[in-house]
Scaffold this motif. Sequence first.
Motif, PDB file in Angstrom:
ATOM      1  N   LEU A   1      12.624   9.728 -24.524  1.00 44.19           N
ATOM      2  CA  LEU A   1      12.793  11.067 -23.971  1.00 44.19           C
ATOM      3  C   LEU A   1      14.165  11.630 -24.330  1.00 44.19           C
ATOM      4  O   LEU A   1      14.299  12.799 -24.708  1.00 44.19           O
ATOM      5  CB  LEU A   1      12.621  11.041 -22.448  1.00 44.19           C
ATOM      6  CG  LEU A   1      11.199  10.840 -21.913  1.00 44.19           C
ATOM      7  CD1 LEU A   1      11.214  10.708 -20.394  1.00 44.19           C
ATOM      8  CD2 LEU A   1      10.277  11.996 -22.322  1.00 44.19           C
TER       9      LEU A   1
ATOM     10  N   MET B   1      13.401  14.851 -26.698  1.00 40.58           N
ATOM     11  CA  MET B   1      13.258  16.096 -25.952  1.00 40.58           C
ATOM     12  C   MET B   1      14.185  17.169 -26.545  1.00 40.58           C
ATOM     13  O   MET B   1      15.193  16.852 -27.192  1.00 40.58           O
ATOM     14  CB  MET B   1      13.605  15.881 -24.472  1.00 40.58           C
ATOM     15  CG  MET B   1      12.538  15.126 -23.687  1.00 40.58           C
ATOM     16  SD  MET B   1      12.945  14.931 -21.920  1.00 40.58           S
ATOM     17  CE  MET B   1      12.776  16.644 -21.351  1.00 40.58           C
TER      18      MET B   1
ATOM     19  N   ARG C   1      16.323  20.879 -19.246  1.00 37.96           N
ATOM     20  CA  ARG C   1      16.146  19.545 -19.836  1.00 37.96           C
ATOM     21  C   ARG C   1      16.284  18.436 -18.792  1.00 37.96           C
ATOM     22  O   ARG C   1      15.437  17.537 -18.710  1.00 37.96           O
ATOM     23  CB  ARG C   1      17.152  19.342 -20.959  1.00 37.96           C
ATOM     24  CG  ARG C   1      16.903  18.082 -21.790  1.00 37.96           C
ATOM     25  CD  ARG C   1      17.899  18.032 -22.954  1.00 37.96           C
ATOM     26  NE  ARG C   1      17.522  17.020 -23.920  1.00 37.96           N
ATOM     27  CZ  ARG C   1      17.876  15.733 -23.842  1.00 37.96           C
ATOM     28  NH1 ARG C   1      18.600  15.322 -22.831  1.00 37.96           N
ATOM     29  NH2 ARG C   1      17.493  14.883 -24.784  1.00 37.96           N
TER      30      ARG C   1
ATOM     31  N   LYS D   1      13.212  16.122 -17.569  1.00 34.88           N
ATOM     32  CA  LYS D   1      13.298  14.697 -17.887  1.00 34.88           C
ATOM     33  C   LYS D   1      13.044  13.855 -16.635  1.00 34.88           C
ATOM     34  O   LYS D   1      12.346  12.836 -16.677  1.00 34.88           O
ATOM     35  CB  LYS D   1      14.660  14.358 -18.472  1.00 34.88           C
ATOM     36  CG  LYS D   1      14.770  12.902 -18.901  1.00 34.88           C
ATOM     37  CD  LYS D   1      16.135  12.593 -19.513  1.00 34.88           C
ATOM     38  CE  LYS D   1      16.231  11.120 -19.900  1.00 34.88           C
ATOM     39  NZ  LYS D   1      17.570  10.777 -20.451  1.00 34.88           N
TER      40      LYS D   1
ATOM     41  N   CYS E   1       8.566  18.539 -25.587  1.00 29.41           N
ATOM     42  CA  CYS E   1       8.917  17.523 -24.591  1.00 29.41           C
ATOM     43  C   CYS E   1       7.667  16.890 -23.975  1.00 29.41           C
ATOM     44  O   CYS E   1       7.614  15.668 -23.780  1.00 29.41           O
ATOM     45  CB  CYS E   1       9.781  18.140 -23.491  1.00 29.41           C
ATOM     46  SG  CYS E   1      11.321  18.870 -24.119  1.00 29.41           S
TER      47      CYS E   1
END
Length: 256
Positions: free
Chosen positions: A64, A68, A75, A79, A125
């Motif tokens: 990730l 991402m 973000r 996440k 993502c």
Amino acid sequence: MEQDTAYESELSDIKLKLSDIHNDIRSFMESTNHQHLDSVVRSVKDDYSGVIVRHLMDDAGKDLEKNMVKKCEMRGQCKGLLSNVLQKNAGLIRDGTVNEASIEENRLELRKLRTMVPYDKCDICFAEASEIMSKQVTLMRSMKIYETNSEKRQDLSQLPPDVVVGDILEPLCHQKRFEILKAISAETKSFSSLSDLTGLRGGNLLFHLQKLMQKGMIIQRHERGDYMITGKGFKVMEGVSSIYSALTPQEPAEDS
């Protein structure tokens, strides 16, 4: 001559007795080894499932972080949300068996989260999170703990009705036999204690005990000895317990 014949007869009887004792010991050892092996396997799964889950989450965090979208004000928040879903999915490994509904529920949660974020670039993502989840499922398959419903249906189609009914279901279909198996799953029982437990006497109890012995569910340690469950019988009772737990609604815990 008559003395020799008598001697040979006695010797033959002794050999038969020794053979019976040998068979009793072998059956006992096979039974206890099966149960010990099952115990060891469960212990290993319990010990290492946590390690596997932590490994999966470490890999998920690295992927990730790497893949991402970097320049996005959401973000950090996304996440965290994605990590929670992936952690829940990886945690299914601890249960030992994973059903298709649980996996689909986590996939659905990912799709719902995608509808809550505003940007087209969010697809990047969420595609990464979906790929990580697919890797987790692949690992579950390799561990033989996850099967789809179609795979299960294929397995069910291979079941031989005569063997399943004759060797597994039919021995369990009488309540008294089930009571016997349930009792000796925990410890060995004598004929008299099983008689007290079931309310059966003499030939009636013996009939059910012989039925279970014929089907390999239980053994008797030696003539007039205690009865104990075999590896087969123990696995069957474990299967029944799993089915009962899955089909019986769990009552909510009472507030203290």
